[in-house]
Design a protein around this motif. Structure first.
Motif, PDB file in Angstrom:
ATOM      1  N   ASP A  73       0.660  -1.360  -0.337  1.00 16.69           N
ATOM      2  CA  ASP A  73       0.066   0.034   0.075  1.00 16.69           C
ATOM      3  C   ASP A  73       0.701   1.432  -0.069  1.00 16.69           C
ATOM      4  O   ASP A  73       1.182   1.938   0.948  1.00 16.69           O
ATOM      5  N   ASP A  75       1.978   4.827  -0.283  1.00 17.77           N
ATOM      6  CA  ASP A  75       1.260   6.020   0.011  1.00 17.77           C
ATOM      7  C   ASP A  75       1.678   7.196  -0.879  1.00 17.77           C
ATOM      8  O   ASP A  75       2.819   7.562  -0.815  1.00 17.77           O
ATOM      9  N   SER A  99      -8.413   9.451  -6.133  1.00 17.55           N
ATOM     10  CA  SER A  99      -9.097   9.150  -5.061  1.00 17.55           C
ATOM     11  C   SER A  99      -9.714   7.643  -4.865  1.00 17.55           C
ATOM     12  O   SER A  99     -10.394   7.193  -3.954  1.00 17.55           O
ATOM     13  N   PRO A 101      -9.716   3.981  -4.421  1.00 12.38           N
ATOM     14  CA  PRO A 101      -8.814   3.070  -3.327  1.00 12.38           C
ATOM     15  C   PRO A 101      -8.179   1.984  -4.213  1.00 12.38           C
ATOM     16  O   PRO A 101      -8.659   1.565  -5.147  1.00 12.38           O
ATOM     17  N   ARG A 102      -7.075   1.609  -3.489  1.00  9.49           N
ATOM     18  CA  ARG A 102      -6.117   0.519  -4.008  1.00  9.49           C
ATOM     19  C   ARG A 102      -7.312  -0.750  -4.139  1.00  9.49           C
ATOM     20  O   ARG A 102      -8.041  -0.706  -3.166  1.00  9.49           O
ATOM     21  N   GLU A 104      -9.793  -1.254  -6.109  1.00 11.14           N
ATOM     22  CA  GLU A 104     -11.212  -1.064  -6.657  1.00 11.14           C
ATOM     23  C   GLU A 104     -10.913  -0.403  -8.100  1.00 11.14           C
ATOM     24  O   GLU A 104      -9.854   0.073  -8.263  1.00 11.14           O
ATOM     25  N   GLU A 168      -2.409  -5.367  -7.442  1.00 11.56           N
ATOM     26  CA  GLU A 168      -3.161  -4.664  -6.201  1.00 11.56           C
ATOM     27  C   GLU A 168      -4.476  -5.465  -5.705  1.00 11.56           C
ATOM     28  O   GLU A 168      -4.919  -5.373  -4.817  1.00 11.56           O
TER      29      GLU A 168
END
Length: 188
Positions: A73, A75, A99, A101-102, A104, A168
């Motif tokens: 993850d 950043d 925006s 999310p990882r 999705e 991912e």
């Protein structure tokens, strides 16, 4: 930071490149089949950049990209992008896509709807096809509705959307809408 610089760095999927200027990251290049091709692509896009050691804020971006590409993850939210020369609509698209999310995905239509520009699906697709900020602006998380193309922008190198989503842990069916969706009412 003085002038434009670039650096080539190792990731789990190969040697990537990043270019920056005084205002932040100007581009990310995913690996081509050979490092020389990755370097050539960076030079085509940023002929005024010189290879140099990345300043601290760019090193943080490199760490985030590398973490993301090994399935972690990374950043990347605080990475500053140099949007000079980027059309205002594309800036809005890139902000929206950052925006997501990882793990999705969204459709081009959902991104357009999130921008309150529902008729702009083609423009969203064009904007993402020109995305110079690979991984930082995760355009691989945006798919065509009902279709799963493996194409990625020119900065995508030889890596496919499918491979990036797999790293991912995302499935192409994990789309979550950016705006509330009207639910059908139960029949009375």
């Amino acid at each position: 930071m003085a002038g434009r610089g670039y650096s080539i760095f190792d990731t789990a999927i190969g040697r990537c490149g990043i270019a920056w200027g005084e205002l932040g990251v100007v581009g990310v290049q995913l690996p081509e089949l050979r490092e020389i091709e990755t370097r050539k692509r960076l030079f085509q896009h940023y002929p005024d950049a010189r290879e140099m050691r990345p300043p601290e804020e760019i090193a943080v971006a490199i760490e985030g990209i590398a973490a993301t590409l090994r399935g972690g993850d990374g950043d990347l939210a605080g990475v500053t992008l140099d949007m000079a020369g980027i059309p205002a609509f594309n800036e809005r698209v890139y902000e929206t896509v950052r925006s997501i999310p990882r793990g999705e995905t969204r459709t081009y239509d959902e991104v357009a709807g999130g921008l309150r520009a529902s008729g702009a699906v083609y423009s969203v697709a064009q904007s993402l096809g020109r995305n110079p900020f690979m991984i930082i602006v995760p355009c691989h998380r945006v798919l065509e509705a009902g279709n799963y193309p493996d194409r990625i922008s020119p900065s995508g190198g030889s890596i496919s959307k499918r491979r990036l989503l797999s790293i991912e842990g995302a499935q192409p069916t994990t789309s979550k809408t950016l705006l509330p969706v009207a639910r059908p009412r139960p029949q009375a």
